[in-house]
Scaffold this active site. Structure first.
Site, PDB file in Angstrom:
ATOM      1  N   GLY A 237       1.165  -1.222   0.160  1.00  0.00           N
ATOM      2  CA  GLY A 237       0.154  -0.007  -0.341  1.00  0.00           C
ATOM      3  C   GLY A 237       0.904   1.132  -0.307  1.00  0.00           C
ATOM      4  O   GLY A 237       1.629   1.254  -0.422  1.00  0.00           O
ATOM      5  N   GLY A 242       2.295   2.424   5.253  1.00  0.00           N
ATOM      6  CA  GLY A 242       2.821   1.079   5.399  1.00  0.00           C
ATOM      7  C   GLY A 242       4.145   1.835   6.486  1.00  0.00           C
ATOM      8  O   GLY A 242       4.542   0.511   7.605  1.00  0.00           O
ATOM      9  N   GLU A 259       5.721  -3.763   1.114  1.00  0.00           N
ATOM     10  CA  GLU A 259       5.823  -3.042   0.053  1.00  0.00           C
ATOM     11  C   GLU A 259       5.489  -1.024  -0.287  1.00  0.00           C
ATOM     12  O   GLU A 259       3.745  -1.565  -0.242  1.00  0.00           O
ATOM     13  CB  GLU A 259       5.210  -3.846  -1.593  1.00  0.00           C
ATOM     14  CG  GLU A 259       5.681  -3.785  -2.532  1.00  0.00           C
ATOM     15  CD  GLU A 259       4.465  -4.426  -3.633  1.00  0.00           C
ATOM     16  OE1 GLU A 259       4.517  -3.308  -4.629  1.00  0.00           O
ATOM     17  OE2 GLU A 259       4.614  -5.383  -3.407  1.00  0.00           O
ATOM     18  N   CYS A 296       2.370  -0.609  -8.329  1.00  0.00           N
ATOM     19  CA  CYS A 296       3.047  -0.918  -8.308  1.00  0.00           C
ATOM     20  C   CYS A 296       4.773  -0.498  -8.797  1.00  0.00           C
ATOM     21  O   CYS A 296       5.896  -0.145  -8.514  1.00  0.00           O
ATOM     22  CB  CYS A 296       3.533  -1.498  -6.674  1.00  0.00           C
ATOM     23  SG  CYS A 296       2.984  -3.217  -7.521  1.00  0.00           S
TER      24      CYS A 296
END
Length: 532
Positions: A237, A242, A259, A296
């Site tokens: 996210g 995070g 991540e 991502c």
């Protein structure tokens, strides 16, 4: 409207505190759809954590064959339920049903589960090591604690908290999972959890091995992340989310594998642009706008020489971006964050060449191209390498090779870094650029865009901070992804009967083991050196 049930302690049951609920939203229209789902309170979180902890010992002691049977059975159930799962995911995310969900993401989801099953059967993730001289034996083993997994918004199937790579990895390592679904696709997550629950029972595993919570407050999420009863956390996210969770986990000594953000720099070298500039413009546009840019590994920063070939590339890219329809984003939150990121890039000196505005109906944003000079970028590199999650990218124009090298040296950690060179060798003098870029990215790519991640044992879907919280792990690829959720267990002069099967003298399964520095898969001669 009655709220849907939670999966806690091996059964579907109503939330303990059901005063607040939410519904999914169709991103294409902005309208609420489907049933109501509960926002869990403290009692639900405690019940899920307590029941997962209670199941941890039994799951850790389960025969590997049952774990593998569950993973294979769950994969089969997903394949058989493909039509329903694709319809639910399409309604909640607006991702293309056939070309993305049915043809790519759902097969990837079941394949990840099957690869995890293979790693379980082969004991590949345990990496057994034996030193017969010192009387030492070691391997990776279950945590004997639950793993908390936060699913992202951009992969409703392949990274879902109750079906994706994090889930498969944690279960393969024989750890219970507390799955925190993403509120963008609760019905998809519910359906996956139903299939997982049935597969658990069919495989004879503890019914409480999987818990599903749809949503809870940030405050409770941080409290849960810092509960010492957890064994580890998997998260995909935003950077802010995070880092907040990681800080809570760090205080309790809980490993947190996050991540987070990445701009995935792409360097277009002069020879490559002169050779095939128009084709590269099309390739870049396709990569940047695929899935409305919600990957991502989206190419969020592209380095382009400030010369005639570079100008032609930029002109071609502007035409492609201007001609494209607005992309549908997952939620109002994604739309607002993208708009904020584009505004911030402009405030720090970037010029908007195309797009840069939202559009209706629903959560749409026009494909956006920004540009800044390398000289301006190098004055504020931290501000101008901000992730814009969506169909947006920043072009950085460099005057010479020295500026390109300086720009590469200024980059934060990223998931990927890409170099495009000429086929005639005219860009080979830029080898230093690869050396500078290499330690700043998890995956170095040559002559193709970084969007997309192959499900392979050799894949690294990770990278240096701040793209992830730890440079030594990958969220994709078995068996490496499994080892995130393990503990290294060493046995010193322990009797053979008390050892795990893969560390005993006899090796009837032919497990590959490192014995006295050599890989072998035969039995050991008790009491004698095992060196060949």
């Amino acid at each position: 409207m009655a709220a849907q049930s939670l999966l806690i302690a091996g059964e579907w049951r109503a939330a303990c505190e059901s005063s607040e609920c939410f519904r999914a939203v169709d991103p294409a229209t902005g309208e609420a759809i489907g049933p109501a789902f509960p926002v869990s309170g403290e009692s639900d979180l405690e019940a899920a954590l307590a029941s997962a902890c209670a199941a941890a010992g039994e799951l850790a002691a389960a025969p590997p064959s049952r774990i593998a049977d569950f993973l294979d059975g769950y994969a089969q159930a997903i394949d058989e339920d493909a039509k329903t799962l694709v319809a639910l995911a399409h309604a909640e995310t607006a991702l293309p049903a056939e070309t993305r969900l049915a043809a790519v993401e759902l097969p990837r989801t079941s394949r990840q589960l099957r690869l995890a099953a293979q790693a379980v059967r082969s004991f590949a993730w345990t990496q057994p090591v034996i030193d017969t001289t010192a009387g030492l034996r070691a391997h990776y083993a279950p945590l004997h604690k639950p793993v908390l997994i936060f699913g992202p918004n951009n992969f409703p199937l392949a990274f879902n908290a109750v079906a994706g790579s994090d889930f498969a990895s944690a279960i393969a390592a024989r750890n219970p999972v507390i799955a925190k679904a993403h509120p963008s696709h609760p019905a998809t997550s519910q359906r996956l959890a139903e299939l997982a629950h049935r597969a658990l029972l069919q495989a004879g595993l503890p019914a409480a091995s999987v818990q599903l919570l749809y949503h809870f407050s940030q405050h409770l999420g941080l409290r849960l992340a810092g509960d010492a009863r957890l064994g580890a956390i998997g998260f995909t996210g935003s950077r802010n989310g995070g880092l907040a969770l990681k800080a809570a986990a760090d205080r309790a000594g809980i490993p947190a594998y996050m991540e987070m953000s990445s701009v995935n720099p792409v360097f277009l070298l002069p020879g490559a642009l002169a050779e095939r500039g128009a084709a590269l413009a099309q390739e870049f546009f396709t990569s940047c706008t695929m899935g409305s840019g919600q990957f991502c590994t989206n190419p969020g920063l592209v380095v382009v020489p400030d010369d005639a070939a570079g100008d032609a590339f930029v002109t071609a890219a502007i035409g492609l971006f201007n001609a494209a329809p607005p992309g549908v984003l997952f939620s109002r939150g994604v739309l607002e964050q993208l708009d904020q990121a584009v505004t911030a890039l402009r405030d720090w000196g970037a010029t908007c060449l195309a797009g840069g505005t939202s559009a209706g109906p629903g959560y749409r944003y026009r494909p956006t191209l920004l540009q800044v000079s390398a000289r301006a970028f190098l004055k504020h590199p931290a501000k101008l390498q901000r992730e814009a999650f969506g169909p947006a990218s920043l072009l950085v124009r460099t005057r010479d090779a020295d500026e390109m090298l300086a720009l590469a040296a200024s980059l934060e950690g990223n998931l990927t870094g890409t170099l495009y060179g000429a086929t005639d060798g005219s860009d080979d003098g830029m080898a230093n650029l690869a050396r500078v870029l290499r330690p700043r990215v998890g995956r170095l790519v040559a002559n193709r865009m970084p969007t997309g991640v192959a499900v392979s044992a050799a894949m690294n879907h990770g990278g240096p901070y701040p793209s992830t919280s730890h440079p030594g792990f990958t969220a994709v690829g078995m068996p490496a992804a499994i080892r995130r959720f393990t503990a290294l267990h060493c046995y010193d002069n322990v009797a053979d009967a008390l050892l795990p099967p893969e560390l005993r003298d006899r090796n009837p399964g032919g497990v590959a083991r490192q014995v006295d520095g050599h890989w072998r898969n035969d039995d050991l001669d008790p009491g004698r050196s095992a060196a060949p």
